[in-house]
Scaffold this motif. Sequence first.
Motif, PDB file in Angstrom:
ATOM      1  N   SER A 101       0.814  -1.208   0.000  1.00 34.56           N
ATOM      2  CA  SER A 101       0.000   0.000   0.000  1.00 34.56           C
ATOM      3  C   SER A 101       0.851   1.262   0.000  1.00 34.56           C
ATOM      4  CB  SER A 101      -0.930   0.002   1.222  1.00 34.56           C
ATOM      5  OG  SER A 101      -1.807  -1.101   1.199  1.00 34.56           O
ATOM      6  N   ASP A 102       2.004   1.201   0.615  1.00 34.18           N
ATOM      7  CA  ASP A 102       2.869   2.372   0.749  1.00 34.18           C
ATOM      8  C   ASP A 102       3.745   2.520  -0.497  1.00 34.18           C
ATOM      9  OD1 ASP A 102       4.701   4.324   1.419  1.00 34.18           O
ATOM     10  OD2 ASP A 102       5.165   3.486   3.395  1.00 34.18           O
ATOM     11  N   PRO A 103       3.599   3.591  -1.259  1.00 35.88           N
ATOM     12  CA  PRO A 103       4.411   3.770  -2.475  1.00 35.88           C
ATOM     13  C   PRO A 103       5.911   3.791  -2.199  1.00 35.88           C
ATOM     14  CG  PRO A 103       2.601   5.344  -2.427  1.00 35.88           C
ATOM     15  CD  PRO A 103       2.626   4.687  -1.084  1.00 35.88           C
ATOM     16  N   VAL A 162      -4.878  -1.335  -2.914  1.00 34.39           N
ATOM     17  CA  VAL A 162      -5.279   0.026  -3.306  1.00 34.39           C
ATOM     18  C   VAL A 162      -6.790   0.169  -3.172  1.00 34.39           C
ATOM     19  CG1 VAL A 162      -3.322   0.276  -4.886  1.00 34.39           C
ATOM     20  CG2 VAL A 162      -5.511  -0.514  -5.771  1.00 34.39           C
ATOM     21  N   ASP A 163      -7.206   1.358  -2.783  1.00 33.46           N
ATOM     22  CA  ASP A 163      -8.636   1.612  -2.625  1.00 33.46           C
ATOM     23  C   ASP A 163      -9.080   2.861  -3.362  1.00 33.46           C
ATOM     24  OD1 ASP A 163      -7.459   3.567  -1.096  1.00 33.46           O
ATOM     25  OD2 ASP A 163      -8.308   2.901   0.813  1.00 33.46           O
ATOM     26  N   SER A 164      -8.200   3.411  -4.220  1.00 35.09           N
ATOM     27  CA  SER A 164      -8.555   4.616  -4.961  1.00 35.09           C
ATOM     28  C   SER A 164      -7.643   4.765  -6.172  1.00 35.09           C
ATOM     29  CB  SER A 164      -8.408   5.860  -4.077  1.00 35.09           C
ATOM     30  OG  SER A 164      -7.042   6.107  -3.776  1.00 35.09           O
ATOM     31  N   ALA A 208      -6.048   7.417  -6.857  1.00 41.33           N
ATOM     32  CA  ALA A 208      -4.852   8.144  -6.419  1.00 41.33           C
ATOM     33  C   ALA A 208      -3.796   7.212  -5.845  1.00 41.33           C
ATOM     34  CB  ALA A 208      -5.241   9.204  -5.385  1.00 41.33           C
ATOM     35  N   SER A 209      -4.237   6.190  -5.109  1.00 44.17           N
ATOM     36  CA  SER A 209      -3.256   5.294  -4.498  1.00 44.17           C
ATOM     37  C   SER A 209      -2.531   4.464  -5.552  1.00 44.17           C
ATOM     38  CB  SER A 209      -3.926   4.395  -3.453  1.00 44.17           C
ATOM     39  OG  SER A 209      -4.932   3.595  -4.033  1.00 44.17           O
ATOM     40  N   ALA A 269      -0.057   6.745  -7.340  1.00 38.73           N
ATOM     41  CA  ALA A 269       1.126   7.008  -6.517  1.00 38.73           C
ATOM     42  C   ALA A 269       2.101   5.833  -6.574  1.00 38.73           C
ATOM     43  CB  ALA A 269       0.713   7.278  -5.072  1.00 38.73           C
ATOM     44  N   GLN A 270       1.589   4.611  -6.584  1.00 35.84           N
ATOM     45  CA  GLN A 270       2.467   3.446  -6.671  1.00 35.84           C
ATOM     46  C   GLN A 270       3.172   3.384  -8.025  1.00 35.84           C
ATOM     47  OE1 GLN A 270       0.808  -0.292  -5.492  1.00 35.84           O
ATOM     48  NE2 GLN A 270      -0.236   0.563  -3.731  1.00 35.84           N
ATOM     49  N   TRP A 302      -8.581   3.036 -13.295  1.00 30.88           N
ATOM     50  CA  TRP A 302      -7.451   3.436 -12.439  1.00 30.88           C
ATOM     51  C   TRP A 302      -6.129   3.029 -13.088  1.00 30.88           C
ATOM     52  CZ3 TRP A 302      -9.188   1.375  -6.931  1.00 30.88           C
ATOM     53  CH2 TRP A 302     -10.343   2.066  -6.527  1.00 30.88           C
TER      54      TRP A 302
END
Length: 394
Positions: free
Chosen positions: A316-318, A347-349, A351-352, A355-356, A383
Motif C-alpha cells: 500500500s505504501d508507495p 489500493v482503494d482509490s 490516487a493510491s 502514486a504506486q 485506475w
Amino acid sequence: MNAAIWAHPWDIIDEGSEAVAERLLDIGITEVNLATTMHSVQTLNPHNPERKTFFADASAYFQPDESRYGELVPDVNETMGDADWLAEIANGLETTPVSLNSWTVPFHSSKQGRRHPQTTLENPFGDSLVWGLCPSNPDVREYGTALVAELADRGDVDGIEMELADFQYGTGYGWHHQEFFTRLGGLGEFLFGLCFCEHCQANAREAGIDVETARESARNGLEMRFEGGISHRTDVAGWLAEHPSLARYVGTRKAVVTDLFDEFAEQMGALPFGYYLKMGGLGDDRMGVEHSWKHGLDLDALSEPLDYVTVLAYHSDPTVVRDDVRTARSLIDVPVNVGLLAGHPIVDSRASLVAQAEAAAEAGAEKLSFYGYGVVPERNIEWIRAAIDAAARI
C-alpha cells in the motif's frame, strides 16, 4: 512506459480475445501475462459476462503432449475439458498488437503434490508440504524443463514468465482453511518450509555438510518458536549465523536453482525469460527483495539465464514499492519491472494506484504489470489507465 496485465484464461475466453485486446489497448496495455499453469485458485470475476467466480485445482490451460513428460505430467483443467484455451487465446490475439506471455507456475501445485508426495518439499519434521514440489528432485526438474520446452515449441507465446519455480517459502502462501494459531514470524516461517527431502540432503552431504546437525537445529528452532522460547521478531540471517551447519545447508539451495534456471533458458531458446520476485510476510514480518535467498535465489548468478525480473511489489505504501524496485536493481544485472496489485486490499482509490506507479517509475522500473484483468472491478480498469499515464510522465 510499457505496460502489461496478468489474466486468467477464463476471463479472456468468456469476453473474447479481440474484445479484450481492444479494451487493453485503449488503456495503454500492450502485453497479456496469461496463466498457462497455475496453483489452485478461486477467483471473483466482477466484469466477466458468463460467471462471477471460478474454482480451479492446480492445473494447466493447454493440452500437453504427454509423451514429453516423465513421472509428472501437467494436469489439464477440468472446466476447460478437451479445449485448449492457450491456443484459442493466442489465435484470437494474433491479429492484434497485443503480445502474449506465458505466466507459468510449475512447482506450486497441491494437486501434483497430493498425487506424487515423494516429489514434494519435506519440512524438518518429515512432513510432506503438498503445495510445493522440490526443485532438487530429478522428477520435478524433468517436469519443469519439459513444461518450458513445450510452451516454447508450441509457438503460442512471445515470452515465458515464471513464478515459484524455486524452494518457495514457509507455509506456502496459504492453503485452503489454514489453522495456524501460533505466530511463526520470519524465522518460524523460513524453518517450517525448509526442505529436507532425500535429494536436498544428498546435495548437502556432497558439499560436506553435517545434515543431521542442520536438521536438528531447524527442528529445535521451530519447537522453541512454538513455545515462545525465541521471539517472532528473530532475524533469520542472524540466527543462521549461530547455527553454521544449517546456514551451510541453506546455502546449497542456490546452486540447485541457478542450475535449473540455466536449463530453463536453454529450453526457451530465443524467447525472453522473465521471473517474478515474490516475498511474503505482512507488517513486522514483511520481507523485501533482499530476502530472495530464502527462496534459494542467487540474484547475482541469475543475471545470466534471466532476461528480466518483475518485482511483485504488492504494498500500500508507495515508498515500499520504490524501495523494492531500487533494491532489485542493485542486486541483479537485468532489467527490473514491477508488478502492482490494482485492487483490494492494496489500493482503494485511483490516487493510491497512481502514486504506486509513479514511485515505481521514479525508481527505474522499465515496465508496469498490473494484477489483474478479470479480478478487479470496472472502475479499477480505469485506475490502471490513469496509473500508466502518470508513470509515462515521469
